[in-house]
Design an enzyme around this catalytic site. Structure first.
Site, mmCIF file in Angstrom:
data_model
loop_
_atom_site.group_PDB
_atom_site.id
_atom_site.type_symbol
_atom_site.label_atom_id
_atom_site.label_comp_id
_atom_site.label_asym_id
_atom_site.label_seq_id
_atom_site.Cartn_x
_atom_site.Cartn_y
_atom_site.Cartn_z
ATOM 1 N N TYR A 145 0.834 -1.208 0.000
ATOM 2 C CA TYR A 145 0.000 0.000 0.000
ATOM 3 C C TYR A 145 0.866 1.256 0.000
ATOM 4 O O TYR A 145 0.716 2.129 -0.852
ATOM 5 C CB TYR A 145 -0.895 -0.039 1.231
ATOM 6 C CG TYR A 145 -1.897 1.093 1.350
ATOM 7 C CD1 TYR A 145 -3.024 1.147 0.528
ATOM 8 C CD2 TYR A 145 -1.730 2.091 2.307
ATOM 9 C CE1 TYR A 145 -3.948 2.175 0.665
ATOM 10 C CE2 TYR A 145 -2.654 3.118 2.444
ATOM 11 C CZ TYR A 145 -3.770 3.151 1.618
ATOM 12 O OH TYR A 145 -4.681 4.170 1.756
ATOM 13 N N ASN A 190 -14.182 -0.949 13.838
ATOM 14 C CA ASN A 190 -13.987 -2.095 14.736
ATOM 15 C C ASN A 190 -14.515 -1.793 16.141
ATOM 16 O O ASN A 190 -15.298 -2.567 16.705
ATOM 17 C CB ASN A 190 -12.493 -2.413 14.864
ATOM 18 C CG ASN A 190 -12.118 -3.676 14.122
ATOM 19 O OD1 ASN A 190 -12.853 -4.125 13.256
ATOM 20 N ND2 ASN A 190 -10.968 -4.233 14.448
ATOM 21 N N GLY A 207 -2.004 0.831 23.186
ATOM 22 C CA GLY A 207 -3.003 1.874 22.915
ATOM 23 C C GLY A 207 -2.439 3.278 23.021
ATOM 24 O O GLY A 207 -3.192 4.243 22.995
ATOM 25 N N ARG A 211 -3.492 8.612 16.409
ATOM 26 C CA ARG A 211 -4.024 8.904 15.071
ATOM 27 C C ARG A 211 -4.848 10.182 15.198
ATOM 28 O O ARG A 211 -5.217 10.594 16.307
ATOM 29 C CB ARG A 211 -4.935 7.770 14.553
ATOM 30 C CG ARG A 211 -4.241 6.442 14.283
ATOM 31 C CD ARG A 211 -3.271 6.503 13.109
ATOM 32 N NE ARG A 211 -2.745 5.171 12.768
ATOM 33 C CZ ARG A 211 -1.680 4.615 13.355
ATOM 34 N NH1 ARG A 211 -1.033 5.257 14.313
ATOM 35 N NH2 ARG A 211 -1.259 3.425 12.978
ATOM 36 N N ARG A 277 0.712 9.827 14.439
ATOM 37 C CA ARG A 277 0.333 10.402 13.150
ATOM 38 C C ARG A 277 -0.596 11.586 13.371
ATOM 39 O O ARG A 277 -1.610 11.469 14.060
ATOM 40 C CB ARG A 277 -0.372 9.361 12.288
ATOM 41 C CG ARG A 277 -0.724 9.906 10.922
ATOM 42 C CD ARG A 277 -1.498 8.906 10.113
ATOM 43 N NE ARG A 277 -0.697 7.790 9.684
ATOM 44 C CZ ARG A 277 -1.222 6.605 9.379
ATOM 45 N NH1 ARG A 277 -2.503 6.395 9.494
ATOM 46 N NH2 ARG A 277 -0.445 5.640 8.958
HETATM 47 P P1 NAD Z 1 -12.775 1.796 0.360
HETATM 48 O O1 NAD Z 1 -12.103 0.464 0.394
HETATM 49 O O2 NAD Z 1 -14.100 1.948 1.003
HETATM 50 O O3 NAD Z 1 -12.908 2.307 -1.138
HETATM 51 C C1 NAD Z 1 -12.034 1.951 -2.164
HETATM 52 C C2 NAD Z 1 -12.866 1.617 -3.382
HETATM 53 O O4 NAD Z 1 -11.980 1.266 -4.468
HETATM 54 C C3 NAD Z 1 -13.798 0.428 -3.159
HETATM 55 O O5 NAD Z 1 -15.090 0.737 -3.614
HETATM 56 C C4 NAD Z 1 -13.146 -0.679 -3.993
HETATM 57 O O6 NAD Z 1 -14.086 -1.638 -4.439
HETATM 58 C C5 NAD Z 1 -12.516 0.117 -5.110
HETATM 59 N N1 NAD Z 1 -11.430 -0.592 -5.788
HETATM 60 C C6 NAD Z 1 -10.398 -1.287 -5.226
HETATM 61 N N2 NAD Z 1 -9.601 -1.785 -6.188
HETATM 62 C C7 NAD Z 1 -10.134 -1.393 -7.382
HETATM 63 C C8 NAD Z 1 -9.769 -1.607 -8.738
HETATM 64 N N3 NAD Z 1 -8.688 -2.312 -9.063
HETATM 65 N N4 NAD Z 1 -10.557 -1.070 -9.717
HETATM 66 C C9 NAD Z 1 -11.659 -0.356 -9.393
HETATM 67 N N5 NAD Z 1 -12.054 -0.125 -8.126
HETATM 68 C C10 NAD Z 1 -11.297 -0.643 -7.130
HETATM 69 O O7 NAD Z 1 -11.726 2.849 0.961
HETATM 70 P P2 NAD Z 1 -11.865 4.400 1.280
HETATM 71 O O8 NAD Z 1 -11.599 4.566 2.706
HETATM 72 O O9 NAD Z 1 -13.111 4.952 0.696
HETATM 73 O O10 NAD Z 1 -10.611 4.965 0.497
HETATM 74 C C11 NAD Z 1 -10.724 5.642 -0.749
HETATM 75 C C12 NAD Z 1 -9.357 6.148 -1.168
HETATM 76 O O11 NAD Z 1 -8.850 7.049 -0.183
HETATM 77 C C13 NAD Z 1 -8.316 5.042 -1.335
HETATM 78 O O12 NAD Z 1 -7.515 5.335 -2.463
HETATM 79 C C14 NAD Z 1 -7.492 5.149 -0.084
HETATM 80 O O13 NAD Z 1 -6.170 4.702 -0.278
HETATM 81 C C15 NAD Z 1 -7.558 6.627 0.215
HETATM 82 N N6 NAD Z 1 -7.362 6.897 1.653
HETATM 83 C C16 NAD Z 1 -8.323 6.588 2.569
HETATM 84 C C17 NAD Z 1 -8.096 6.812 3.928
HETATM 85 C C18 NAD Z 1 -9.135 6.508 4.974
HETATM 86 O O14 NAD Z 1 -8.868 6.718 6.165
HETATM 87 N N7 NAD Z 1 -10.321 6.072 4.638
HETATM 88 C C19 NAD Z 1 -6.866 7.341 4.345
HETATM 89 C C20 NAD Z 1 -5.899 7.609 3.371
HETATM 90 C C21 NAD Z 1 -6.160 7.400 2.030
HETATM 91 N N1 UDP Z 2 -6.228 -0.695 15.968
HETATM 92 C C1 UDP Z 2 -6.552 -1.208 17.226
HETATM 93 N N2 UDP Z 2 -7.597 -2.074 17.305
HETATM 94 C C2 UDP Z 2 -8.353 -2.441 16.241
HETATM 95 C C3 UDP Z 2 -8.024 -1.903 14.965
HETATM 96 C C4 UDP Z 2 -6.944 -1.037 14.877
HETATM 97 O O1 UDP Z 2 -5.917 -0.900 18.226
HETATM 98 O O2 UDP Z 2 -9.295 -3.222 16.404
HETATM 99 C C5 UDP Z 2 -5.109 0.251 15.887
HETATM 100 C C6 UDP Z 2 -4.082 -0.061 14.823
HETATM 101 O O3 UDP Z 2 -3.102 -0.951 15.295
HETATM 102 C C7 UDP Z 2 -3.522 1.324 14.544
HETATM 103 C C8 UDP Z 2 -4.718 2.252 14.748
HETATM 104 O O4 UDP Z 2 -5.649 1.514 15.534
HETATM 105 O O5 UDP Z 2 -2.524 1.651 15.463
HETATM 106 C C9 UDP Z 2 -5.395 2.686 13.458
HETATM 107 O O6 UDP Z 2 -5.642 1.517 12.694
HETATM 108 P P1 UDP Z 2 -6.400 1.555 11.294
HETATM 109 O O7 UDP Z 2 -6.264 0.196 10.703
HETATM 110 O O8 UDP Z 2 -7.769 2.111 11.466
HETATM 111 O O9 UDP Z 2 -5.606 2.643 10.440
HETATM 112 P P2 UDP Z 2 -4.055 2.841 10.092
HETATM 113 O O10 UDP Z 2 -3.204 1.975 10.960
HETATM 114 O O11 UDP Z 2 -3.949 2.506 8.657
HETATM 115 O O12 UDP Z 2 -3.847 4.271 10.398
#
Ligand code: NAD
Ligand code: UDP
Length: 312
Positions: A145, A190, A207, A211, A277
């Site tokens: 990722y 979660n 914990g 974030r 973060r």
């Molecule tokens: P999500 O998983 O709900 O949405 C991602 C969407 O992309 C899904 O609908 C999935 O089916 C689609 N997808 C995956 N692979 C695909 C492919 N090969 N072709 C077409 N569609 C595909 O996630 P989200 O939280 O809505 O995230 C959306 C975007 O924002 C992502 O690019 C993610 O990396 C970015 N982002 C999200 C967060 C967050 O906290 N939610 C943080 C940082 C970046």
């Molecule tokens: N995390 C946790 N319990 C859970 C799920 C996640 O303590 O059931 C923690 C995880 O280890 C991380 C933070 O919560 O430190 C945020 O996790 P998430 O997967 O939501 O996002 P990311 O790590 O990608 O920021």
């Protein structure tokens, strides 16, 4: 005047809110998704909208459509989902970016990349500014990722330099809200699901990792503002809520807000889990006149409501 806008990953969590916001601003929206981590359900209420179109397509394959703007969101975002098929995750980020940039080049569209705070890895600088280059393990379980998204940023800037493409790169920090997938393992969903079921709330590690959580409507507003900046503005721009919280505080807050009887239990910390973060959003504040409006308590209330009722 309304524009024709492609949203890849438009049926996902953030994408579905973005499609709605763009429709409400009078644009035509083409939502492209392969439903890897989502379903039509997220955009069901939009299917009858006369300016909305849904297309099943995988962005790792070329796409031929006519649009004015592209928001490239397609990519699994939660660690559980993106680690399930890591090779496909890298392909989605990298081939997906190449295909969408190729499309943007052909039809002269403006294109925005949904990048991520994960490009900063386990950051040594805190809070993170856009000038920070990051601290990413290139061979760890999160690399598919993190490095995929880093390579996508590289491609965006090379298309900009080499082909004069109009690009925008948003670095999205942890975003939460209704329509998160209940089983995608992300911390907010979660904890809420566990608390509502009176199951133990699982903290990974002690914990004390932090974030900063941004409500999805604030995030979508920031993304649209970035797309609408003058062509000279490419980003990257951090988008997120700078209010930082420990994961333990988040767990306690959610247990209290749901009135749950859940206990809080400690589980092993996953490898390469970032310890801290928080975004420095000075750039977004000055460039976009944007900052998050929804406080964590208010956003959590709406999200709890969704998981308690609407998601059933
Ligand atoms: P999500 O998983 O709900 O949405 C991602 C969407 O992309 C899904 O609908 C999935 O089916 C689609 N997808 C995956 N692979 C695909 C492919 N090969 N072709 C077409 N569609 C595909 O996630 P989200 O939280 O809505 O995230 C959306 C975007 O924002 C992502 O690019 C993610 O990396 C970015 N982002 C999200 C967060 C967050 O906290 N939610 C943080 C940082 C970046
Ligand atoms: N995390 C946790 N319990 C859970 C799920 C996640 O303590 O059931 C923690 C995880 O280890 C991380 C933070 O919560 O430190 C945020 O996790 P998430 O997967 O939501 O996002 P990311 O790590 O990608 O920021």
């Amino acid at each position: 005047m309304g524009r024709r806008i492609l949203v890849t990953g438009g049926a996902g969590f953030i994408g579905s809110f973005l499609c709605e916001a763009l429709l409400s601003r009078g644009h035509d929206v083409l939502c492209v998704d392969n439903f890897f981590t989502s379903s039509r359900h997220n955009v069901e209420r939009l299917l009858d909208h006369k300016r909305f179109e849904l297309m099943r397509h995988d962005v790792t394959f070329p796409l031929y459509v006519e649009v004015d703007e592209i928001y490239n969101l397609a990519c699994p975002a939660s660690p559980i989902h993106y680690q399930r098929d890591p090779v496909q995750t890298t392909k989605t980020s990298v081939h997906g970016a190449i295909n969408m940039l190729g499309l943007a080049k052909r039809v002269k569209a403006k294109i925005l990349q949904a990048s991520t705070s994960e490009i900063y890895g386990d950051p040594i600088e805190h809070p993170q500014t856009e000038a920070y280059w990051g601290n990413v393990n290139p061979i760890g379980p999160r690399a598919c990722y993190d490095e995929g998204k880093r390579c996508a940023e590289t491609l965006f800037f090379d298309y900009h330099r080499q082909h004069k493409l109009r690009i925008k790169v948003a670095r999205i920090f942890n975003t939460y809200g209704p329509r998160m997938h209940p089983n995608d393992g992300r911390v907010v969903s979660n904890f809420i699901v566990q608390a509502l079921k009176s199951e133990p709330v699982t903290i990974y590690g002690e914990g004390n990792q932090t974030r900063s959580f941004c409500f999805v409507e604030d995030m979508v507003d920031g993304l649209i503002r970035l797309m609408d900046t003058p062509d000279s503005e490419t980003g990257p721009v951090n988008l997120g809520n700078p209010a930082e919280t420990t994961i333990l505080e988040l767990a306690q807050k959610i247990v209290a807000m749901t009135g749950s009887k859940s206990s809080i239990v400690m589980r092993p910390l996953p490898q390469d889990d970032p310890r801290q973060r928080s975004p420095d959003i000075s750039k977004a504040r000055s460039l976009l006149k944007w900052e998050p409006k929804v406080a964590l308590g208010v956003g959590l209330e709406k999200t709890i409501q969704y998981f308690a009722q609407d998601s059933r």
